[in-house]
Design a protein around this motif. Structure first.
Motif, short mmCIF file in Angstrom:
data_model
loop_
_atom_site.label_atom_id
_atom_site.label_comp_id
_atom_site.label_asym_id
_atom_site.label_seq_id
_atom_site.Cartn_x
_atom_site.Cartn_y
_atom_site.Cartn_z
N UNK A 44 1.59 -0.76 0.08
CA UNK A 44 0.28 0.05 0.08
C UNK A 44 0.82 1.53 0.42
N UNK A 45 1.01 1.74 -0.38
CA UNK A 45 1.31 3.93 -0.61
C UNK A 45 1.11 4.53 -0.28
N UNK A 46 0.39 3.79 1.33
CA UNK A 46 -0.14 4.68 2.15
C UNK A 46 0.41 4.75 3.81
N UNK A 52 -1.88 -6.75 -0.44
CA UNK A 52 -3.05 -7.92 -1.14
C UNK A 52 -3.42 -9.06 -0.31
N UNK A 53 -3.46 -8.73 1.22
CA UNK A 53 -3.57 -9.65 1.77
C UNK A 53 -4.97 -9.25 2.28
N UNK A 54 -5.81 -7.82 1.83
CA UNK A 54 -6.72 -7.66 2.04
C UNK A 54 -8.32 -8.71 1.27
N UNK A 55 -9.54 -8.01 1.23
CA UNK A 55 -10.28 -8.37 0.86
C UNK A 55 -9.73 -6.96 -0.94
N UNK A 62 -10.88 -4.14 -7.63
CA UNK A 62 -10.73 -3.71 -6.51
C UNK A 62 -10.21 -4.30 -5.32
N UNK A 63 -8.40 -4.01 -4.91
CA UNK A 63 -7.69 -4.70 -3.72
C UNK A 63 -8.23 -3.53 -2.74
N UNK A 64 -8.62 -3.85 -1.94
CA UNK A 64 -9.12 -2.93 -0.40
C UNK A 64 -7.80 -3.58 1.00
N UNK A 65 -7.37 -2.51 0.92
CA UNK A 65 -6.33 -2.82 2.09
C UNK A 65 -6.83 -2.80 3.15
N UNK A 66 -5.84 -4.28 4.04
CA UNK A 66 -6.62 -4.88 5.17
C UNK A 66 -5.99 -3.36 6.77
N UNK A 67 -5.15 -2.87 6.44
CA UNK A 67 -4.42 -1.72 7.20
C UNK A 67 -5.49 -0.54 7.44
N UNK A 68 -6.27 0.31 6.63
CA UNK A 68 -6.37 1.13 6.54
C UNK A 68 -8.14 1.67 5.42
N UNK A 69 -7.86 0.18 4.70
CA UNK A 69 -9.32 0.23 3.84
C UNK A 69 -9.05 1.02 2.55
N UNK A 81 -9.24 5.64 -2.92
CA UNK A 81 -9.96 6.05 -2.03
C UNK A 81 -8.33 6.44 -0.64
N UNK A 82 -8.57 7.15 -0.57
CA UNK A 82 -7.37 7.77 1.46
C UNK A 82 -7.72 6.82 1.72
N UNK A 83 -6.67 6.78 2.33
CA UNK A 83 -5.67 7.24 2.55
C UNK A 83 -5.02 7.32 1.50
N UNK A 84 -4.90 6.36 0.73
CA UNK A 84 -3.75 6.51 -0.20
C UNK A 84 -4.54 7.00 -1.38
N UNK A 85 -3.19 7.51 -1.69
CA UNK A 85 -3.61 8.98 -2.96
C UNK A 85 -1.72 8.46 -4.09
#
Length: 105
Positions: A44-46, A52-55, A62-69, A81-85
């Protein structure tokens, strides 16, 4: 770029992801979305955590970061979506003639 074996297509069902270690500093998530293959950087760039361990949602691609969504488009790597940009890298994925799923990384 080098061709990296992921796994035989027969062992990679639709709706699943495989994480491949390319180098000590690069892992790639390879997604099988109803036979369409996509590969994105597994970071994740955030906050540089695993992505890729997330949903993930194959229908929306769409891949969803498991840490901050944070959500990422797995077809383009674009941060949605934020927090990644900042976008993640993508890699070509395909099935070789012998049935092996490979990425160019």
């Amino acid at each position: 770029m080098a061709e990296i074996d992921v796994c035989p297509l027969a062992e990679f069902p639709a709706g699943t992801v495989r994480i491949v270690v390319v180098t000590p500093s690069l892992s790639v998530g390879v997604y099988n979305c109803d036979g369409d293959l996509f590969a994105i950087e597994d970071q994740c760039t955030h906050d540089e955590g695993p992505l890729c361990e997330g949903e993930f949602d194959c229908a929306e691609r769409v891949a969803i970061c498991p840490r901050h969504g944070a959500r990422f488009d797995i077809t383009t790597g674009r941060a949605l979506t934020l927090p990644a940009y900042i976008d993640v890298d993508t890699f070509p994925a395909r099935v070789r003639d012998d049935g092996m799923v490979v990425i160019d990384a």
